[in-house]
Design a protein around this motif. Structure first.
Motif, PDB file in Angstrom:
ATOM      1  N   UNK A 239      43.210  32.439  40.834  1.00  0.00           N
ATOM      2  CA  UNK A 239      41.985  31.667  40.602  1.00  0.00           C
ATOM      3  C   UNK A 239      42.158  30.873  39.311  1.00  0.00           C
ATOM      4  N   UNK A 240      41.831  29.594  39.368  1.00  0.00           N
ATOM      5  CA  UNK A 240      41.997  28.704  38.219  1.00  0.00           C
ATOM      6  C   UNK A 240      40.640  28.227  37.730  1.00  0.00           C
ATOM      7  N   UNK A 241      40.420  28.365  36.412  1.00  0.00           N
ATOM      8  CA  UNK A 241      39.200  27.889  35.763  1.00  0.00           C
ATOM      9  C   UNK A 241      39.626  26.952  34.643  1.00  0.00           C
ATOM     10  N   UNK A 242      39.492  25.643  34.855  1.00  0.00           N
ATOM     11  CA  UNK A 242      39.938  24.650  33.874  1.00  0.00           C
ATOM     12  C   UNK A 242      41.411  24.898  33.536  1.00  0.00           C
ATOM     13  N   UNK A 243      41.724  25.290  32.301  1.00  0.00           N
ATOM     14  CA  UNK A 243      43.110  25.501  31.874  1.00  0.00           C
ATOM     15  C   UNK A 243      43.554  26.955  31.967  1.00  0.00           C
ATOM     16  N   UNK A 244      42.722  27.794  32.569  1.00  0.00           N
ATOM     17  CA  UNK A 244      43.031  29.221  32.689  1.00  0.00           C
ATOM     18  C   UNK A 244      43.349  29.562  34.135  1.00  0.00           C
ATOM     19  N   UNK A 245      44.507  30.209  34.354  1.00  0.00           N
ATOM     20  CA  UNK A 245      44.878  30.691  35.674  1.00  0.00           C
ATOM     21  C   UNK A 245      44.969  32.210  35.649  1.00  0.00           C
ATOM     22  N   UNK A 246      44.240  32.868  36.562  1.00  0.00           N
ATOM     23  CA  UNK A 246      44.255  34.311  36.694  1.00  0.00           C
ATOM     24  C   UNK A 246      44.935  34.688  38.004  1.00  0.00           C
ATOM     25  N   UNK A 247      45.679  35.791  38.005  1.00  0.00           N
ATOM     26  CA  UNK A 247      46.372  36.214  39.224  1.00  0.00           C
ATOM     27  C   UNK A 247      46.384  37.733  39.304  1.00  0.00           C
ATOM     28  N   UNK A 248      46.385  38.228  40.544  1.00  0.00           N
ATOM     29  CA  UNK A 248      46.476  39.672  40.802  1.00  0.00           C
ATOM     30  C   UNK A 248      47.426  39.900  41.966  1.00  0.00           C
ATOM     31  N   UNK A 249      48.193  40.984  41.896  1.00  0.00           N
ATOM     32  CA  UNK A 249      49.215  41.254  42.907  1.00  0.00           C
ATOM     33  C   UNK A 249      49.217  42.722  43.313  1.00  0.00           C
ATOM     34  N   UNK A 250      49.420  42.956  44.615  1.00  0.00           N
ATOM     35  CA  UNK A 250      49.759  44.275  45.146  1.00  0.00           C
ATOM     36  C   UNK A 250      51.051  44.094  45.933  1.00  0.00           C
ATOM     37  N   UNK A 251      52.067  44.888  45.595  1.00  0.00           N
ATOM     38  CA  UNK A 251      53.387  44.712  46.209  1.00  0.00           C
ATOM     39  C   UNK A 251      53.961  46.084  46.549  1.00  0.00           C
ATOM     40  N   UNK A 252      54.719  46.144  47.663  1.00  0.00           N
ATOM     41  CA  UNK A 252      55.214  47.438  48.134  1.00  0.00           C
ATOM     42  C   UNK A 252      56.605  47.287  48.742  1.00  0.00           C
ATOM     43  N   UNK A 253      57.472  48.228  48.410  1.00  0.00           N
ATOM     44  CA  UNK A 253      58.747  48.399  49.102  1.00  0.00           C
ATOM     45  C   UNK A 253      58.657  49.688  49.891  1.00  0.00           C
ATOM     46  N   UNK A 254      58.726  49.571  51.209  1.00  0.00           N
ATOM     47  CA  UNK A 254      58.602  50.710  52.115  1.00  0.00           C
ATOM     48  C   UNK A 254      60.001  51.139  52.526  1.00  0.00           C
ATOM     49  N   UNK A 255      60.508  52.186  51.897  1.00  0.00           N
ATOM     50  CA  UNK A 255      61.890  52.622  52.111  1.00  0.00           C
ATOM     51  C   UNK A 255      62.064  53.309  53.453  1.00  0.00           C
ATOM     52  N   UNK A 256      63.232  53.099  54.053  1.00  0.00           N
ATOM     53  CA  UNK A 256      63.607  53.812  55.269  1.00  0.00           C
ATOM     54  C   UNK A 256      64.433  55.051  54.967  1.00  0.00           C
ATOM     55  N   UNK A 257      64.632  55.348  53.692  1.00  0.00           N
ATOM     56  CA  UNK A 257      65.275  56.613  53.347  1.00  0.00           C
ATOM     57  C   UNK A 257      64.340  57.389  52.414  1.00  0.00           C
ATOM     58  N   UNK A 258      64.639  58.642  52.156  1.00  0.00           N
ATOM     59  CA  UNK A 258      63.659  59.590  51.635  1.00  0.00           C
ATOM     60  C   UNK A 258      63.237  59.275  50.209  1.00  0.00           C
ATOM     61  N   UNK A 259      61.927  59.328  49.951  1.00  0.00           N
ATOM     62  CA  UNK A 259      61.353  59.300  48.605  1.00  0.00           C
ATOM     63  C   UNK A 259      61.859  58.139  47.773  1.00  0.00           C
ATOM     64  N   UNK A 260      61.804  56.938  48.316  1.00  0.00           N
ATOM     65  CA  UNK A 260      62.253  55.782  47.558  1.00  0.00           C
ATOM     66  C   UNK A 260      61.268  54.616  47.644  1.00  0.00           C
ATOM     67  N   UNK A 261      60.024  54.868  48.065  1.00  0.00           N
ATOM     68  CA  UNK A 261      59.022  53.812  48.112  1.00  0.00           C
ATOM     69  C   UNK A 261      58.680  53.341  46.698  1.00  0.00           C
ATOM     70  N   UNK A 262      58.249  52.085  46.600  1.00  0.00           N
ATOM     71  CA  UNK A 262      57.828  51.514  45.329  1.00  0.00           C
ATOM     72  C   UNK A 262      56.494  50.817  45.533  1.00  0.00           C
ATOM     73  N   UNK A 263      55.520  51.080  44.646  1.00  0.00           N
ATOM     74  CA  UNK A 263      54.235  50.383  44.635  1.00  0.00           C
ATOM     75  C   UNK A 263      54.058  49.702  43.287  1.00  0.00           C
ATOM     76  N   UNK A 264      53.557  48.476  43.322  1.00  0.00           N
ATOM     77  CA  UNK A 264      53.334  47.712  42.100  1.00  0.00           C
ATOM     78  C   UNK A 264      51.965  47.044  42.171  1.00  0.00           C
ATOM     79  N   UNK A 265      51.201  47.143  41.060  1.00  0.00           N
ATOM     80  CA  UNK A 265      49.875  46.533  40.959  1.00  0.00           C
ATOM     81  C   UNK A 265      49.833  45.761  39.642  1.00  0.00           C
ATOM     82  N   UNK A 266      49.557  44.459  39.714  1.00  0.00           N
ATOM     83  CA  UNK A 266      49.697  43.625  38.518  1.00  0.00           C
ATOM     84  C   UNK A 266      48.522  42.674  38.357  1.00  0.00           C
ATOM     85  N   UNK A 267      48.236  42.338  37.092  1.00  0.00           N
ATOM     86  CA  UNK A 267      47.275  41.312  36.704  1.00  0.00           C
ATOM     87  C   UNK A 267      47.944  40.406  35.685  1.00  0.00           C
ATOM     88  N   UNK A 268      47.654  39.109  35.761  1.00  0.00           N
ATOM     89  CA  UNK A 268      48.225  38.187  34.781  1.00  0.00           C
ATOM     90  C   UNK A 268      47.252  37.063  34.486  1.00  0.00           C
TER      91      UNK A 268
END
Length: 336
Positions: A239-268
């Motif tokens: 979302x952009x407000x004049x000269x300010x840009x805000x961003x949010x992310x949810x990202x996931x790596x779903x592993x096909x081998x045991x106990x290697x999933x990764x979750x990431x939650x970010x704001x910028x």
């Protein structure tokens, strides 16, 4: 500017387009255009290497030279290409000059959309990860780095074809594949193999949201050499407000081998203050493979010396054992 040559730090603050800030048109006649562009990037960094203590260096920070061309085939249809090469500006005399490729592709665009073939950044990189931190030196982690997809011969960038649709009422989608034939040394299957990736994004006014999926079908883990590595997907809103840009992310790596999933939650956030940008990002990382939960913070600022030259300062805290990855960097970039 590690991932792209877009001069956002200058163009955003001074009202210039990225092309005008960096490219020189060397030929433009009868519907054919050829541009020459590039940059020199140098930085000093000091980064904690963990148990080994701090390391520092004056280093090249992604100096690149590129050419781009296009020609009108008929009204509504344009052919184009782009090729970029990297060189080490800090030790040019001994580094072998222009010593590695960055990206190279060709394509067709028109009323039907865009079709691209060659070597270029992953769709999840462009649409999901870059809006959070496509910084000068430090970025927050992403599912590619956490799953060790980056630096494996660059195989996540080459041998790809992507179709990107026109924008329909704010909606756009992309579909693509990466094909690794039997002759490819990095092929992880016993025959030719085609992966699948896709994305969609919607823009209304100052708000946009994008989602991307990649089946990662041309990767293998250390224990199985059959392409059953896992899947990667994410959603990013801006979302952009004049000269300010805000961003949010949810990202996931779903592993096909045991106990290697990764979750990431970010704001910028990134704010153009008139002579540059100030920006920052926070991210929570949950990496099952490393039994690691941590909080990452990256802060930075740029200052435009001219419409072709700027400086930056950045710092990062990774929240790893022994402060590994924490550091500061300062640098300067000249765009041409």
């Amino acid at each position: 500017m590690k991932k792209t040559l877009l001069a956002t730090a200058i163009a955003g603050a001074m009202g210039l387009s990225a092309a005008s800030a960096q490219a020189a048109t060397v030929y433009n006649q009868d519907g054919t255009k050829l541009d020459l562009y590039g940059n020199i990037q140098l930085a000093y960094y000091s980064v904690d290497a963990g148990i080994g203590g701090n390391v520092d260096e004056i280093a090249d920070n992604g100096s690149t030279i590129g050419v781009a061309g296009e020609h009108v085939i008929n009204p509504g249809l344009v052919g184009y290409f782009k090729a970029e090469w990297e060189h080490d500006a800090d030790e040019e005399k001994t580094a072998g000059g222009i010593n590695t490729g960055d990206q190279a592709y060709l394509g067709l665009r028109g009323d039907f959309g865009d079709v691209r073939l060659g070597s270029y950044d992953a769709l999840i990189d462009d649409w999901i990860q870059d809006p959070i931190t496509n910084n000068e030196f430090f970025d927050v982690s992403d599912s590619s780095t956490e799953a060790n997809l980056v630096g494996v011969g660059g195989i996540n960038e080459g041998d790809k074809v992507t179709y990107t649709s026109p924008v329909f009422g704010g909606f756009q989608f992309a579909l693509g594949t990466q094909y690794k034939g039997e002759a490819e040394a990095e092929n992880v299957t016993d025959s030719g193999n085609a992966s699948f990736f896709a994305g969609a994004r919607y823009t209304v006014g100052a708000f946009s949201i994008a989602a991307v999926y990649d089946d990662l079908d041309n990767f293998a883990d250390a224990f199985q050499n059959n392409g059953n590595f896992g899947e990667q997907y994410g959603v990013t809103a801006q979302y952009t407000i004049d000269s300010l840009r805000l961003a949010a992310k949810v990202e996931h790596f779903d592993s096909d081998f045991v106990d290697a999933d990764v979750d990431l939650y970010a704001l910028s956030a990134r704010y153009g203050y008139g002579m540059g940008d100030v920006y920052g990002a926070y991210q929570y990382v949950d990496n099952e493979a490393e039994a690691d939960e941590r909080n990452e913070v990256v802060l930075g600022a740029t200052y435009n010396i001219s419409d072709a030259m700027y400086t930056f300062v950045e710092g990062a805290v990774r929240d790893r054992d022994h402060d590994e990855g924490d550091g500061v960097a300062v640098g300067v970039t000249y765009l041409f």
